[in-house]
Each structure stands twice: as C-alpha cells, then as structure tokens.
Design a protein around this motif. Structure first.
Motif, PDB file in Angstrom:
ATOM      1  N   LEU A 123       0.837  -1.199   0.000  1.00 30.58           N
ATOM      2  CA  LEU A 123       0.000   0.000   0.000  1.00 30.58           C
ATOM      3  C   LEU A 123       0.874   1.253   0.000  1.00 30.58           C
ATOM      4  O   LEU A 123       0.660   2.170  -0.791  1.00 30.58           O
ATOM      5  CB  LEU A 123      -0.920  -0.009   1.221  1.00 30.58           C
ATOM      6  CG  LEU A 123      -1.902   1.147   1.352  1.00 30.58           C
ATOM      7  CD1 LEU A 123      -2.923   1.116   0.227  1.00 30.58           C
ATOM      8  CD2 LEU A 123      -2.594   1.082   2.700  1.00 30.58           C
ATOM      9  N   ARG A 124       1.887   1.260   0.847  1.00 26.58           N
ATOM     10  CA  ARG A 124       2.800   2.397   0.935  1.00 26.58           C
ATOM     11  C   ARG A 124       3.550   2.611  -0.379  1.00 26.58           C
ATOM     12  O   ARG A 124       3.801   3.729  -0.796  1.00 26.58           O
ATOM     13  CB  ARG A 124       3.793   2.161   2.082  1.00 26.58           C
ATOM     14  CG  ARG A 124       4.725   3.334   2.333  1.00 26.58           C
ATOM     15  CD  ARG A 124       5.735   3.055   3.443  1.00 26.58           C
ATOM     16  NE  ARG A 124       6.627   1.966   3.060  1.00 26.58           N
ATOM     17  CZ  ARG A 124       6.732   0.802   3.717  1.00 26.58           C
ATOM     18  NH1 ARG A 124       6.034   0.574   4.791  1.00 26.58           N
ATOM     19  NH2 ARG A 124       7.556  -0.129   3.292  1.00 26.58           N
ATOM     20  N   ASP A 125       3.874   1.512  -1.085  1.00 29.21           N
ATOM     21  CA  ASP A 125       4.611   1.592  -2.343  1.00 29.21           C
ATOM     22  C   ASP A 125       3.720   1.835  -3.552  1.00 29.21           C
ATOM     23  O   ASP A 125       4.198   1.854  -4.689  1.00 29.21           O
ATOM     24  CB  ASP A 125       5.419   0.310  -2.561  1.00 29.21           C
ATOM     25  CG  ASP A 125       6.532   0.139  -1.530  1.00 29.21           C
ATOM     26  OD1 ASP A 125       6.913   1.142  -0.885  1.00 29.21           O
ATOM     27  OD2 ASP A 125       7.014  -1.002  -1.376  1.00 29.21           O
ATOM     28  N   GLY A 126       2.417   2.002  -3.322  1.00 26.70           N
ATOM     29  CA  GLY A 126       1.494   2.289  -4.421  1.00 26.70           C
ATOM     30  C   GLY A 126       1.162   1.086  -5.281  1.00 26.70           C
ATOM     31  O   GLY A 126       0.715   1.229  -6.413  1.00 26.70           O
ATOM     32  N   GLN A 127       1.365  -0.115  -4.761  1.00 29.01           N
ATOM     33  CA  GLN A 127       1.052  -1.347  -5.484  1.00 29.01           C
ATOM     34  C   GLN A 127      -0.298  -1.879  -5.017  1.00 29.01           C
ATOM     35  O   GLN A 127      -0.770  -1.504  -3.935  1.00 29.01           O
ATOM     36  CB  GLN A 127       2.136  -2.387  -5.230  1.00 29.01           C
ATOM     37  CG  GLN A 127       3.507  -1.980  -5.688  1.00 29.01           C
ATOM     38  CD  GLN A 127       4.557  -3.008  -5.301  1.00 29.01           C
ATOM     39  OE1 GLN A 127       4.252  -4.078  -4.801  1.00 29.01           O
ATOM     40  NE2 GLN A 127       5.809  -2.671  -5.517  1.00 29.01           N
TER      41      GLN A 127
ATOM     42  N   ALA B 168      -5.655 -13.732  -5.943  1.00 32.72           N
ATOM     43  CA  ALA B 168      -6.098 -12.569  -6.703  1.00 32.72           C
ATOM     44  C   ALA B 168      -5.675 -11.323  -5.939  1.00 32.72           C
ATOM     45  O   ALA B 168      -5.790 -11.272  -4.717  1.00 32.72           O
ATOM     46  CB  ALA B 168      -7.620 -12.585  -6.887  1.00 32.72           C
ATOM     47  N   ASP B 169      -5.175 -10.328  -6.654  1.00 29.88           N
ATOM     48  CA  ASP B 169      -4.738  -9.073  -6.053  1.00 29.88           C
ATOM     49  C   ASP B 169      -5.542  -7.926  -6.632  1.00 29.88           C
ATOM     50  O   ASP B 169      -6.022  -7.995  -7.761  1.00 29.88           O
ATOM     51  CB  ASP B 169      -3.251  -8.827  -6.341  1.00 29.88           C
ATOM     52  CG  ASP B 169      -2.358  -9.862  -5.690  1.00 29.88           C
ATOM     53  OD1 ASP B 169      -2.463 -10.029  -4.461  1.00 29.88           O
ATOM     54  OD2 ASP B 169      -1.568 -10.506  -6.398  1.00 29.88           O
ATOM     55  N   GLY B 170      -5.658  -6.857  -5.856  1.00 24.52           N
ATOM     56  CA  GLY B 170      -6.348  -5.668  -6.339  1.00 24.52           C
ATOM     57  C   GLY B 170      -5.995  -4.450  -5.520  1.00 24.52           C
ATOM     58  O   GLY B 170      -5.495  -4.556  -4.398  1.00 24.52           O
ATOM     59  N   ALA B 171      -6.281  -3.295  -6.085  1.00 21.99           N
ATOM     60  CA  ALA B 171      -5.995  -2.026  -5.418  1.00 21.99           C
ATOM     61  C   ALA B 171      -7.048  -1.693  -4.365  1.00 21.99           C
ATOM     62  O   ALA B 171      -6.813  -0.853  -3.509  1.00 21.99           O
ATOM     63  CB  ALA B 171      -5.914  -0.904  -6.446  1.00 21.99           C
ATOM     64  N   SER B 172      -8.209  -2.351  -4.428  1.00 25.53           N
ATOM     65  CA  SER B 172      -9.281  -2.149  -3.455  1.00 25.53           C
ATOM     66  C   SER B 172      -9.888  -3.509  -3.135  1.00 25.53           C
ATOM     67  O   SER B 172      -9.650  -4.496  -3.840  1.00 25.53           O
ATOM     68  CB  SER B 172     -10.356  -1.226  -4.026  1.00 25.53           C
ATOM     69  OG  SER B 172     -11.011  -1.867  -5.108  1.00 25.53           O
ATOM     70  N   VAL B 173     -10.700  -3.549  -2.077  1.00 27.22           N
ATOM     71  CA  VAL B 173     -11.396  -4.795  -1.737  1.00 27.22           C
ATOM     72  C   VAL B 173     -12.288  -5.216  -2.905  1.00 27.22           C
ATOM     73  O   VAL B 173     -12.311  -6.391  -3.283  1.00 27.22           O
ATOM     74  CB  VAL B 173     -12.234  -4.638  -0.451  1.00 27.22           C
ATOM     75  CG1 VAL B 173     -13.061  -5.876  -0.189  1.00 27.22           C
ATOM     76  CG2 VAL B 173     -11.352  -4.325   0.739  1.00 27.22           C
ATOM     77  N   ALA B 174     -12.997  -4.265  -3.486  1.00 24.51           N
ATOM     78  CA  ALA B 174     -13.904  -4.584  -4.589  1.00 24.51           C
ATOM     79  C   ALA B 174     -13.148  -5.178  -5.769  1.00 24.51           C
ATOM     80  O   ALA B 174     -13.571  -6.190  -6.346  1.00 24.51           O
ATOM     81  CB  ALA B 174     -14.675  -3.337  -5.025  1.00 24.51           C
ATOM     82  N   GLU B 175     -12.024  -4.568  -6.142  1.00 19.46           N
ATOM     83  CA  GLU B 175     -11.247  -5.092  -7.265  1.00 19.46           C
ATOM     84  C   GLU B 175     -10.687  -6.474  -6.947  1.00 19.46           C
ATOM     85  O   GLU B 175     -10.764  -7.394  -7.767  1.00 19.46           O
ATOM     86  CB  GLU B 175     -10.112  -4.132  -7.605  1.00 19.46           C
ATOM     87  CG  GLU B 175      -9.283  -4.597  -8.793  1.00 19.46           C
ATOM     88  CD  GLU B 175      -8.137  -3.646  -9.113  1.00 19.46           C
ATOM     89  OE1 GLU B 175      -7.338  -4.025  -9.975  1.00 19.46           O
ATOM     90  OE2 GLU B 175      -8.033  -2.554  -8.526  1.00 19.46           O
TER      91      GLU B 175
END
Length: 91
Positions: A44-48, A66-73
C-alpha cells in the motif's frame, strides 16, 4: 476467453462485492475451501495493489490468488477466478 491470452475479464467495481466478502468467505469454508483476504501495508505504501485474496483446498485443484488495489477489485478478480475453477459462488 482463452487462458494465457494476456487479457483479463473486466471486474465490476460497483457490484457491492466488498459488502458480501465475509459471506463469500464463510460459503467457501462450508465447501471445504480455506480462504483469506488481507491488506499488505508495505505494498500500500509503495502504491502497489495491496489487497490479496488466497484460497486452496476442497474442490479447488490448485491454490489460487487474486490481487487488487481495493477490496472490490480484489474480490471481483477472486470471484472470476473461482468461477473459472468451477466453483459457482452464490454472489
């Protein structure tokens, strides 16, 4: 869509999946699938993409992530992959 084509299906970020995440995790557990969702403060701190969903066991032939920038993604991607693996998640 063919696997390995480098294209990803679109994730519906307006589906409300983040509201159903705990129910989805409970349903997966009832199917014999161990699953978790977590946030990685360093990513999160690194913008990933900091959110990760992981599952294995039960009817899944192999573990999945699975990875995402938000919980929804993250959960949208997870649901797509679970369905591709043959689990008809009721959401």
């Amino acid at each position: 869509m063919a696997k390995g084509m480098g294209r990803s299906p679109k994730v519906d970020l307006e589906s409300g999946v983040e509201d159903a995440t705990l129910l989805i995790l409970q349903w997966l557990g009832e199917q014999g699938v161990g699953a978790l969702i977590r946030i990685d403060a360093e990513r999160l701190r690194d913008g990933q993409p900091a959110w990760t969903f992981a599952a294995s066991g039960g009817p899944l032939e192999a573990g999945m992530r699975a990875d995402g920038a938000s919980v929804a993604e993250c959960m949208g991607r997870a649901l797509l992959r679970l369905r591709e693996a043959g689990l008809a998640v009721p959401f």
